[in-house]
Scaffold this active site. Sequence first.
Site, PDB file in Angstrom:
ATOM      1  CG  HIS A  54       1.297   6.782  -7.202  1.00  0.00           C
ATOM      2  ND1 HIS A  54       0.205   6.403  -6.461  1.00  0.00           N
ATOM      3  CD2 HIS A  54       2.315   5.969  -6.818  1.00  0.00           C
ATOM      4  CE1 HIS A  54       0.542   5.402  -5.655  1.00  0.00           C
ATOM      5  NE2 HIS A  54       1.814   5.121  -5.859  1.00  0.00           N
ATOM      6  CG  ASN A 127      -0.326   2.720  -1.877  1.00  0.00           C
ATOM      7  OD1 ASN A 127      -0.347   3.692  -2.619  1.00  0.00           O
ATOM      8  ND2 ASN A 127       0.608   1.786  -1.943  1.00  0.00           N
ATOM      9  CE1 TYR A 337       7.935   6.422  -3.351  1.00  0.00           C
ATOM     10  CE2 TYR A 337       6.295   8.159  -3.253  1.00  0.00           C
ATOM     11  CZ  TYR A 337       6.612   6.813  -3.319  1.00  0.00           C
ATOM     12  OH  TYR A 337       5.612   5.876  -3.365  1.00  0.00           O
TER      13      TYR A 337
END
Length: 485
Positions: A54, A127, A337
Amino acid sequence: MTQRVLTTESGAPVADNQNSATAGVGGPILLQDQHLLEKLARFNRERIPERVVHARGSGAYGYFEVTDDVTGFTRADFLSAVGKRTETFIRFSTVADSLGGADAVRDPRGFALKFYTDEGNYDLVGNNTPVFFVKDPIKFPDFIHSQKRDPFTGRQEPDNVWDFWAHAPEATHQVTWLMGDRGIPASYRHMNGYGSHTYQWTNAEGEAFFVKYHFKTNQGVRSLSSEQAAELAGRDGNSHQTDLLQAIERGVNPSWTLHVQVMPAAEASDYRFNPFDLTKVWPHSDYPLQRVGRLVLDRNPDNVFAEVEQAAFSPNNFVPGIGPSPDKMLQGRLFAYADAHRYRLGVNHTQLPVNAPRTAVVDNYGRDGLHATRNGARHDKNYEPNSYAGPAQTDAALSAPLAVHGWTGAHAAPAHTKDDDFFQAGELYRLMSEDEKGRLVANIAGGLSQVTRDDVIEKNLAHFHAADAEYGKRIEEAVRALRED
């Protein structure tokens, strides 16, 4: 208008910003030129490590407004009343390519949304597809390595891409999505967004529900063919960024309607598909969409680096009434993350303006570290419990507890009655029109025919045959024709 004074980082006025200090006219530059050294040193450090995935993204601010009562399912405050608005920030992105890649490519799109709620920030990381390629986070680094640039050739290699998929039959459903018409959105405004994972909602009575998020674009879904995308990417690599920026600047504010699928927690164990498998969907005939509200984007960031590159989203940022599920990919991302942001941006990245809560008060014992701006007053303690009226726990869990049983160890995901790697991929294929099927087959064959190993091609063809006999046959014939040319 009064002329502003240019200063150094320490606030001293700059006498000359055009000429470096030298030893005489035409002489070598002096080490004592503090302004020059400061400018060069700062320039060398302007870039931070790009995201591994990303990396290329665009963002915008907006708001989320509740349109329907969902208090029977969750006690989340920002969803507590029809008409309630919450400020948001969203980041759209491609997945596999680097920061310098083009927007109009065949790739899933990230749909990461931050709600600045009164109870803290809630991050929903998803997504533009409702499923993903793998179901266990232990396979995620290998998957991404197979899709990114090869260490030797420095480019994405069909051999690597399809070799991994050959050994990951659960990817067949997502490959069918990716290679279909929605694989290249015409813009960020013209695609849906999904939470993809399964999450838990808990109501005021403590009842637990599992939910899936669906953001349906109000602009209509529009996509590009492979040929259109190649032409657009060559003409404007920033096509999606440009479209989003200009639309909002014109006042044409894109919006999405949020729906959720809601499953009572008690139904999860006996559902025909594993409801926590990221490679599967819940058919709408089983759990219909229920409207929640609308997301509107109405303001562009003032600085892309500060507000898009430094935006940090993590699915472990929950608020009361929302929590995790046993979704294994989600469980892995709860750690990964936040850890990625600590590496890229530092341990205090949550204090950056784009990541800091807007209305909720942050009060904890975190101190020090790079870029710390919140270190407390002289009498504030950095430990707990203490006798100095420091912040204390609430004893109120954010979500309902999850029951666990069995032995520890490395286990495959539990199988439900309809669980296999191919059924839903076949269902998706059979939903397509004849034209859609033709483009899907052409897209898959175009990539698979470039693979140099026959055994890798055969393994992939077996997956498509298992999903649907016609699907597999058409791809096999198309691959053969391309390889004979």
